[in-house]
Design an enzyme around this catalytic site. Sequence first.
Site, PDB file in Angstrom:
ATOM      1  N   LYS A 126     -36.854  46.647 -69.336  1.00 32.38           N
ATOM      2  CA  LYS A 126     -35.857  46.910 -68.285  1.00 32.38           C
ATOM      3  C   LYS A 126     -34.455  46.529 -68.774  1.00 32.38           C
ATOM      4  O   LYS A 126     -33.484  47.244 -68.518  1.00 32.38           O
ATOM      5  CB  LYS A 126     -36.221  46.143 -67.011  1.00 32.38           C
ATOM      6  CG  LYS A 126     -37.494  46.642 -66.338  1.00 32.38           C
ATOM      7  CD  LYS A 126     -37.294  48.021 -65.720  1.00 32.38           C
ATOM      8  CE  LYS A 126     -38.564  48.621 -65.159  1.00 32.38           C
ATOM      9  NZ  LYS A 126     -38.380  49.943 -64.557  1.00 32.38           N
TER      10      LYS A 126
ATOM     11  N   TYR B 204     -42.230  43.354 -70.320  1.00 27.27           N
ATOM     12  CA  TYR B 204     -41.799  44.168 -69.186  1.00 27.27           C
ATOM     13  C   TYR B 204     -40.301  43.986 -68.943  1.00 27.27           C
ATOM     14  O   TYR B 204     -39.540  44.961 -68.844  1.00 27.27           O
ATOM     15  CB  TYR B 204     -42.605  43.760 -67.934  1.00 27.27           C
ATOM     16  CG  TYR B 204     -42.025  44.314 -66.663  1.00 27.27           C
ATOM     17  CD1 TYR B 204     -42.097  45.669 -66.376  1.00 27.27           C
ATOM     18  CD2 TYR B 204     -41.375  43.480 -65.749  1.00 27.27           C
ATOM     19  CE1 TYR B 204     -41.540  46.184 -65.222  1.00 27.27           C
ATOM     20  CE2 TYR B 204     -40.817  43.988 -64.585  1.00 27.27           C
ATOM     21  CZ  TYR B 204     -40.905  45.338 -64.331  1.00 27.27           C
ATOM     22  OH  TYR B 204     -40.342  45.843 -63.186  1.00 27.27           O
TER      23      TYR B 204
ATOM     24  N   SER C 238     -35.152  45.166 -62.720  1.00 33.70           N
ATOM     25  CA  SER C 238     -36.003  44.085 -62.237  1.00 33.70           C
ATOM     26  C   SER C 238     -35.348  42.733 -62.463  1.00 33.70           C
ATOM     27  O   SER C 238     -34.618  42.535 -63.441  1.00 33.70           O
ATOM     28  CB  SER C 238     -37.308  44.143 -63.021  1.00 33.70           C
ATOM     29  OG  SER C 238     -38.024  42.954 -62.838  1.00 33.70           O
TER      30      SER C 238
END
Length: 329
Positions: free
Chosen positions: A144, A140, A116
């Site tokens: 990643k 988040y 991402s």
Amino acid sequence: MKVLVTGGAGYIGSHVVKLLGKLGHEILVYDNLSTGNRWAVKYGKLVVGDLADKKLLRSVFEEFKPDAVMHFAAYIVVPESVKKPLKYWRNNVANTLNLLEVMREFGTDLFIFSSSAAVYGIPESVPVDEEAPLKPINPYGETKATVERLLSDLARSGSGFRYVSLRYFNVAGADPEGEIGFAYPNPTHLIIRAVKTAKGEYEKLYIYGTDYPTPDGTCIRDYIHVWDLARAHADALSYLTRGGESEVFNCGYGRGYSVREVVDAVKRITGVDFPVEEAPRREGDPPALVAKAQKIKEVLGWEPRYDSLETIIKSAWDWERKFSQNQRL
Ligand code: UFG
């Protein structure tokens, strides 16, 4: 190729599965259906399972013997990750570790990872290229970035493991043939939220933050059509199959739109002047994220075909009008 697709019943995964199926690959989808849908799997077989269940995962590898793995299964909502970091680390990191361990046990070498743009955090310069440091600003993005570091270590371990990590910018739109699209309850992403508001599913749309250091004060993002993103996965698979070295690519068009610009475009395209309310900033949102998008074109030969905000919104709107949750879920 025999491709195991985790999260293949979800929004992005199901589009990739459809494309891989059309290209003649043999597919097995492994998905716990937490946000995915059985009907969205258009090709191959679906095994309903969780990546925490290593025993089931092993039996799937034993039977299917995949040549490559595409790993979509993850939680993806930035604000939720701020509130529930353990949930994100458990699923996005620990479960990925399970998957990689089982891949090593069975000698499956090729891996395509859904990364991402969130790994960049607030980049020093925009558009951001793949060499920029990984400095996520929310859990988040941390999960990643952590998996990317792990993949890099694994690729250098001399085991034969090779991977492509695709750093998605803001994915939107739906299958141009209208068979699949975004389909889970309570979405938080801007375009889907806006078209649902236009459809009357929500009373109004909130704009989170109007005091960012951007020309109109709202956040800027690089929106990419889900079908172009699916192509990037197919291109990455061919690249690895040809013997390509492990690589990381941005997946965006290299052009940013502000929240206000997106909202105006949605109103124009849908013809609905829905109510909009300005609200405080959302936690974890970087002001601007736009991709430098050259590398993927040069190395993978990726050619976007739906590179237009209008086309993206139009396909999301067409899908939204066609899709009835009651009928399909
Ligand atoms: N936004 C609103 N109102 C809404 C929904 C969103 O104003 O109802 C704003 C957000 O605050 C943000 C922008 O629209 O400024 C885009 O938000 P999204 O939720 O659509 O997407 P994100 O940028 O938060 O997240 C997406 C992907 C991540 C990726 C990230 C990079 O889901 O995988 O982009 O920032 F990492």
